[in-house]
Design a protein around this motif. Structure first.
Motif, short mmCIF file in Angstrom:
data_model
loop_
_atom_site.label_atom_id
_atom_site.label_comp_id
_atom_site.label_asym_id
_atom_site.label_seq_id
_atom_site.Cartn_x
_atom_site.Cartn_y
_atom_site.Cartn_z
N GLN A 113 6.27 14.45 4.48
CA GLN A 113 7.05 14.46 3.25
C GLN A 113 6.93 15.80 2.54
OE1 GLN A 113 5.10 10.51 2.02
NE2 GLN A 113 7.13 10.36 1.04
N ALA A 114 7.92 16.09 1.71
CA ALA A 114 7.90 17.32 0.91
C ALA A 114 7.11 17.07 -0.36
CB ALA A 114 9.33 17.74 0.57
N VAL A 115 6.54 18.14 -0.89
CA VAL A 115 5.77 18.04 -2.12
C VAL A 115 6.63 17.43 -3.22
CG1 VAL A 115 4.53 19.32 -3.90
CG2 VAL A 115 4.33 20.00 -1.50
N GLY A 116 6.08 16.45 -3.92
CA GLY A 116 6.79 15.83 -5.02
C GLY A 116 7.56 14.58 -4.64
N GLU A 117 7.69 14.30 -3.34
CA GLU A 117 8.40 13.09 -2.94
C GLU A 117 7.59 11.84 -3.26
OE1 GLU A 117 11.29 14.49 0.74
OE2 GLU A 117 9.55 13.24 1.16
N THR A 118 8.31 10.73 -3.42
CA THR A 118 7.66 9.46 -3.72
C THR A 118 6.90 8.95 -2.49
OG1 THR A 118 9.42 8.90 -5.26
CG2 THR A 118 8.04 7.08 -4.48
N PRO A 119 5.67 8.50 -2.64
CA PRO A 119 4.92 7.96 -1.50
C PRO A 119 5.69 6.80 -0.85
CG PRO A 119 3.44 8.33 -3.33
CD PRO A 119 4.84 8.53 -3.86
N VAL A 120 5.48 6.64 0.45
CA VAL A 120 6.09 5.53 1.16
C VAL A 120 5.24 4.28 0.95
CG1 VAL A 120 4.82 6.03 3.31
CG2 VAL A 120 6.96 4.77 3.41
N TYR A 151 0.85 -1.19 0.00
CA TYR A 151 0.00 0.00 0.00
C TYR A 151 0.89 1.24 0.00
CZ TYR A 151 -3.05 -3.69 1.78
OH TYR A 151 -3.73 -4.87 1.95
N SER A 152 0.51 2.24 -0.79
CA SER A 152 1.29 3.47 -0.89
C SER A 152 0.60 4.61 -0.15
CB SER A 152 1.49 3.86 -2.36
OG SER A 152 2.28 2.89 -3.02
N PHE A 153 1.40 5.41 0.58
CA PHE A 153 0.87 6.56 1.32
C PHE A 153 1.79 7.76 1.12
CE2 PHE A 153 -0.79 2.88 3.58
CZ PHE A 153 -2.10 3.24 3.83
N PHE A 154 1.16 8.92 1.05
CA PHE A 154 1.93 10.17 1.04
C PHE A 154 1.57 10.92 2.32
CE2 PHE A 154 2.77 14.61 0.33
CZ PHE A 154 4.01 14.59 -0.29
N VAL A 155 2.61 11.27 3.10
CA VAL A 155 2.39 11.94 4.38
C VAL A 155 2.48 13.45 4.16
CG1 VAL A 155 3.07 12.03 6.80
CG2 VAL A 155 3.55 9.96 5.45
N GLU A 156 1.34 14.08 4.07
CA GLU A 156 1.31 15.53 3.83
C GLU A 156 1.55 16.32 5.12
OE1 GLU A 156 -2.10 18.73 2.65
OE2 GLU A 156 -1.77 17.11 1.21
#
Length: 460
Positions: A254-261, A92-97
């Motif tokens: 995470q910073a904008v544009g980084e790859t989701p974890v 599962y992919s997540f982006f931590v805003e």
């Protein structure tokens, strides 16, 4: 010539003869008492061993499955995760805003109050949360209220219950009152209602306009998938349980544009092996205790027999535990790498275990089952049901045996009193007889000495 009679102590002689008089019965009595005492200790040890094993069975019942799962982050700097057996393997992919943060505010220039009175209301997210009684804030008894006493009063407020922590930070000789929320999210925002504060200077220092926000309380924002295009998830904490069976704790945004974890859920063979090994180990512990108690011993090697070596009931317990394992099918246990060694203890082959789990992941849980009081099943359920016949505090075998042993010990105590009385009677009888005999001998020696004095030598 004087007659010399043997000298002896009547008391010592009487004691020796009295002991000899009761020796045979005392030997039997001592043997029975020692055996009764040993039985009591052994029964209590057996009770403890059974209770410990039953506790392990119930602990097993609270575990959803012996098959363990793991959840790992592709970037551990962003957080960590754990998974239960209910989790479905996958990625599962997540982006931590944003991370959730706790509100923290400060008030500068707060000085001691000459008159500690009134009340202070601490609000969370604009709503009253708890009230601080300033009338009782003076704890040193010198009058007024220091900044430290005010912080203590906030922390000790009955309705605070850990919602807000108050502390004093001194910067350049100026004290600041720092309030920190113990929860995160926008709802943790701290503010004060000073309308009830009677001291004008203190009221001014704590006025909402003087508040400095050190940390703004905010909710966490996580995206399932990429930022902006995935599914947005907002909540007050950084712990997420949106995936069934998986708990994720995010620790860095995470910073904008980084790859989701990426969070990967997969079977954890190491943890699974540990779960099964615990089942094997706990059984072996109980078996070892019972085996030692029924051990016949070996006179040739000087090995004494166990306390219950001649007890058929405990031997039935020993064999019944083995048969319960076989009821579920020895071949089934063996298929999962659980086999019996030459001494009957269980051993685990982890390679065979994981191979069979890959082919039949649910079979082991069904085989071992649960020691539930509501719906017992499998080996664990049968084991617990049988062991209750021994461990029950109402009519269990151990309880009944201990009560019978207690009665026997009472009877042995009565017999010991009777033996003591018999010993004392014999002692007094022998003491009287040998005291009289000693008197007669003394008289004879006295007469012999007198005759020897009169006739022992010729007179001129």
């Amino acid at each position: 010539m004087a007659i010399t009679s043997p000298t002896y102590d009547p008391a010592t002689t009487a004691a020796a003869l009295a002991e000899n008089y009761v020796a045979a019965r005392q030997g039997i009595q001592t043997t029975q008492l020692n055996k009764a005492n040993a039985s009591t200790k052994a029964l209590n040890d057996l009770r403890a061993a059974i209770s410990s094993y039953q506790a392990s069975l119930f602990a097993l019942a609270t575990t959803p499955s012996m098959l363990a799962q793991s959840a790992t982050f592709s970037d551990v700097a962003l957080g960590s995760a754990t998974a239960t057996a209910a989790a479905t393997p996958g990625s599962y992919s997540f982006f931590v805003e944003k991370l959730a943060t706790a509100s923290q505010v400060a008030f500068s220039g707060v000085s001691s109050s000459a008159s500690a009175s009134g009340s202070l209301v601490v609000e969370m997210n604009g709503a009253p949360s708890f009230t601080v009684d300033l009338d009782s804030a003076d704890t040193d008894g010198i009058g007024g209220m220091s900044v430290r006493e005010m912080a203590l009063a906030i922390n000790a407020a009955p309705d605070n219950k850990g919602k807000v922590s108050a502390s004093i930070v001194t910067i350049g000789g100026v004290a600041e009152l720092v309030l920190t929320s113990q929860s995160t999210g926008t709802a943790s925002a701290i503010s004060l209602d000073v309308s009830g504060v009677t001291d004008a200077a203190l009221q001014a220092a704590l006025d909402p306009s003087k508040k400095r926000t050190l940390v703004s309380g905010q909710d966490a924002v996580i995206w399932l998938g990429a930022q902006g295009t995935g599914s947005k998830i907002e909540q007050a904490t950084n712990t997420f349980t949106n995936i069934e069976g998986v708990t994720m704790k995010f620790t860095k945004a995470q910073a904008v544009g980084e790859t989701p974890v990426t969070v990967t859920v997969a079977p954890d063979s190491t943890a699974t092996t540990a779960n099964v090994q615990k089942f094997v180990t706990e059984y072996n512990k109980l078996k070892a205790v019972i085996d030692a108690m029924v051990d016949p011993g070996d006179p040739a090697d000087g090995k004494k027999p166990g306390v219950f070596s001649d007890d058929g009931g405990v031997r039935v317990l020993q064999t019944r535990l083995v048969s319960i394992l076989r009821q579920a099918g020895t071949s089934s246990l063996a298929a999962y790498g659980i086999t019996a060694a030459r001494d009957g203890s269980l051993v685990l082959d982890s390679t065979r275990l994981n191979k069979q789990l890959a082919a039949d992941p649910d079979g082991l849980d069904t085989l071992i089952g649960k020691a539930s009081s509501i719906s017992p099943s499998g080996i664990a359920g049968n084991m617990d049901a049988y062991l209750k016949q021994w461990s029950s505090q109402v009519n269990g075998q151990i309880k009944q045996r201990l009560e019978a042993n207690d009665r026997l010990q009472v009877q042995l105590g009565v017999r010991q009193q009777e033996l003591d009385q018999q010993y004392n009677s014999a002692y007094q009888r022998y003491l009287k007889q040998f005291t009289m005999l000693q008197g007669l001998q003394n008289q004879m020696n006295s007469n012999s000495s007198m005759l020897d004095a009169l006739f022992g030598e010729k007179k001129d």
